[in-house]
Design a protein around this motif. Structure first.
Motif, mmCIF file in Angstrom:
data_model
loop_
_atom_site.group_PDB
_atom_site.id
_atom_site.type_symbol
_atom_site.label_atom_id
_atom_site.label_comp_id
_atom_site.label_asym_id
_atom_site.label_seq_id
_atom_site.Cartn_x
_atom_site.Cartn_y
_atom_site.Cartn_z
ATOM 1 N N SER A 99 0.822 -1.214 0.000
ATOM 2 C CA SER A 99 0.000 0.000 0.000
ATOM 3 C C SER A 99 0.856 1.265 0.000
ATOM 4 N N LEU A 100 2.129 1.144 0.380
ATOM 5 C CA LEU A 100 3.012 2.310 0.436
ATOM 6 C C LEU A 100 4.359 1.946 -0.145
ATOM 7 N N ILE A 101 4.839 2.755 -1.098
ATOM 8 C CA ILE A 101 6.192 2.614 -1.629
ATOM 9 C C ILE A 101 6.808 4.002 -1.730
ATOM 10 N N ASP A 102 7.956 4.175 -1.068
ATOM 11 C CA ASP A 102 8.604 5.490 -0.987
ATOM 12 C C ASP A 102 10.096 5.317 -1.271
ATOM 13 N N VAL A 103 10.525 5.759 -2.449
ATOM 14 C CA VAL A 103 11.947 5.733 -2.798
ATOM 15 C C VAL A 103 12.436 7.154 -3.066
ATOM 16 N N TYR A 104 11.806 8.131 -2.429
ATOM 17 C CA TYR A 104 12.154 9.539 -2.618
ATOM 18 C C TYR A 104 13.632 9.792 -2.321
ATOM 19 N N SER A 105 14.250 10.635 -3.133
ATOM 20 C CA SER A 105 15.617 11.109 -2.920
ATOM 21 C C SER A 105 16.645 9.977 -2.925
ATOM 22 N N ASN A 106 16.768 9.340 -4.098
ATOM 23 C CA ASN A 106 17.826 8.384 -4.373
ATOM 24 C C ASN A 106 18.434 8.733 -5.726
ATOM 25 N N ASN A 107 19.054 7.800 -6.367
ATOM 26 C CA ASN A 107 19.639 8.031 -7.694
ATOM 27 C C ASN A 107 19.104 7.008 -8.694
ATOM 28 N N ILE A 108 17.820 6.717 -8.585
ATOM 29 C CA ILE A 108 17.191 5.724 -9.438
ATOM 30 C C ILE A 108 16.899 6.337 -10.804
ATOM 31 N N GLU A 109 17.228 5.581 -11.856
ATOM 32 C CA GLU A 109 17.094 6.101 -13.210
ATOM 33 C C GLU A 109 16.226 5.163 -14.053
ATOM 34 N N GLY A 110 16.108 5.514 -15.329
ATOM 35 C CA GLY A 110 15.324 4.691 -16.236
ATOM 36 C C GLY A 110 13.854 5.050 -16.202
ATOM 37 N N LEU A 118 -0.223 -1.521 -11.898
ATOM 38 C CA LEU A 118 -1.173 -2.616 -11.674
ATOM 39 C C LEU A 118 -1.312 -2.955 -10.197
ATOM 40 N N MET A 119 -0.674 -2.180 -9.337
ATOM 41 C CA MET A 119 -0.694 -2.454 -7.896
ATOM 42 C C MET A 119 -1.936 -1.803 -7.291
ATOM 43 N N SER A 120 -2.993 -2.562 -7.199
ATOM 44 C CA SER A 120 -4.303 -2.014 -6.851
ATOM 45 C C SER A 120 -4.440 -1.633 -5.378
ATOM 46 N N SER A 121 -3.482 -2.033 -4.530
ATOM 47 C CA SER A 121 -3.577 -1.713 -3.101
ATOM 48 C C SER A 121 -2.847 -0.428 -2.728
ATOM 49 N N LEU A 122 -2.153 0.192 -3.677
ATOM 50 C CA LEU A 122 -1.351 1.376 -3.361
ATOM 51 C C LEU A 122 -2.226 2.557 -2.944
ATOM 52 N N THR A 123 -1.856 3.156 -1.814
ATOM 53 C CA THR A 123 -2.460 4.417 -1.388
ATOM 54 C C THR A 123 -1.437 5.552 -1.394
ATOM 55 N N PRO A 144 -7.020 2.416 -7.940
ATOM 56 C CA PRO A 144 -8.382 2.660 -7.455
ATOM 57 C C PRO A 144 -8.463 3.422 -6.141
ATOM 58 N N ILE A 145 -7.412 3.323 -5.290
ATOM 59 C CA ILE A 145 -7.505 3.935 -3.960
ATOM 60 C C ILE A 145 -6.283 4.807 -3.646
ATOM 61 N N LEU A 146 -5.538 5.219 -4.671
ATOM 62 C CA LEU A 146 -4.344 6.046 -4.448
ATOM 63 C C LEU A 146 -4.730 7.383 -3.830
ATOM 64 N N GLU A 147 -4.021 7.763 -2.757
ATOM 65 C CA GLU A 147 -4.283 9.024 -2.076
ATOM 66 C C GLU A 147 -3.177 10.053 -2.298
ATOM 67 N N THR A 148 -1.924 9.591 -2.427
ATOM 68 C CA THR A 148 -0.793 10.510 -2.577
ATOM 69 C C THR A 148 0.128 10.010 -3.685
ATOM 70 N N LEU A 149 0.462 10.905 -4.604
ATOM 71 C CA LEU A 149 1.366 10.583 -5.704
ATOM 72 C C LEU A 149 2.393 11.692 -5.842
ATOM 73 N N ASN A 150 3.688 11.338 -5.786
ATOM 74 C CA ASN A 150 4.756 12.318 -5.958
ATOM 75 C C ASN A 150 5.726 11.823 -7.024
ATOM 76 N N LEU A 151 5.770 12.530 -8.135
ATOM 77 C CA LEU A 151 6.717 12.246 -9.212
ATOM 78 C C LEU A 151 7.634 13.446 -9.449
ATOM 79 N N SER A 152 7.709 14.357 -8.484
ATOM 80 C CA SER A 152 8.440 15.610 -8.667
ATOM 81 C C SER A 152 9.952 15.396 -8.699
ATOM 82 N N GLU A 153 10.641 16.356 -9.305
ATOM 83 C CA GLU A 153 12.113 16.422 -9.311
ATOM 84 C C GLU A 153 12.767 15.169 -9.891
#
Length: 209
Positions: A99-110, A118-123, A144-153
């Motif tokens: 339901s929660l995935i947070d990889v903010y502020s790393n060096n992930i590319e691609g 397709l992860m229907s449980s993510l909020t 279907p139930i996402l509450e917070t989305l951050n794709l900034s920077e």
């Protein structure tokens, strides 16, 4: 003085996944904010009963292993504020309970794998402040139930999030952030009115139509 220095400024803790095998015997593991240096290796698959993994705000590095997808009970994955590199494993999309995935502020590319959409449980989804490129998967319209989305920077994300403005698609979304300076993202229910003065950054502030 020597004792005070040791107490005040301890060296970073280096930890291996063999150490973590001993540490992680519960369904929740929070080792955030401990200045830990290390990597996540394939042995992470041994923690099959883990529900929460919080390694945020450390000095961990290396790639995010696809073996994380074997943690079928995982509900929360927090790897924010580290030095992880490489790409986002598409196999993360197999974590049906997450339901929660947070990889903010790393060096992930691609690019962002379409399987994430397709992860229907993510909020809560936070991929901000990385080096992601390419087009936002159309599958993001299916949350279907996402509450917070951050794709900034990120580097140069493109695409449309207009589908998330449709109340018939998602009536849960409360907060969304994209970065307008480098990203080309269409979203009419966002208002690009918020500026960070130091860098003249321009963010999308979510304001559902």
């Amino acid at each position: 003085l020597w004792l005070n220095s040791m107490i005040c400024c301890p060296p970073p803790l280096t930890i291996t996944f063999y150490d973590l095998i001993i540490l992680i015997r519960s369904i929740v593991q929070d080792i955030s904010s401990n200045d830990i240096v290390g990597t996540i290796t394939a042995e992470v698959s041994l923690f099959s009963s883990l529900h929460v993994m919080n390694f945020g705000n450390n000095r961990m590095a290396g790639k995010i292993p696809h073996e994380l997808s074997q943690l079928k009970m995982l509900e929360s994955l927090e790897l924010f504020d580290n030095n992880f590199v490489g790409t986002l494993p598409s196999s993360l999309g197999q974590l049906a309970r997450l339901s929660l995935i947070d990889v903010y502020s790393n060096n992930i590319e691609g690019t962002i794998p379409e399987e994430i959409g397709l992860m229907s449980s993510l909020t809560y989804l936070n991929f901000g402040k990385n080096a992601l490129t390419g087009t936002i998967p159309q599958e993001f319209c299916n949350f279907p139930i996402l509450e917070t989305l951050n794709l900034s920077e990120n580097n140069n994300l493109q695409g449309s999030l207009q589908c998330l403005c449709d109340t018939d698609t998602n009536d849960m979304l409360r907060e969304m952030a994209v970065y307008a300076k480098y990203d080309t993202i269409n979203c009419t229910c966002c208002s690009f009115e918020y500026f960070v003065e130091d860098y003249n950054k321009k963010y999308c502030v979510y304001d559902k139509c």
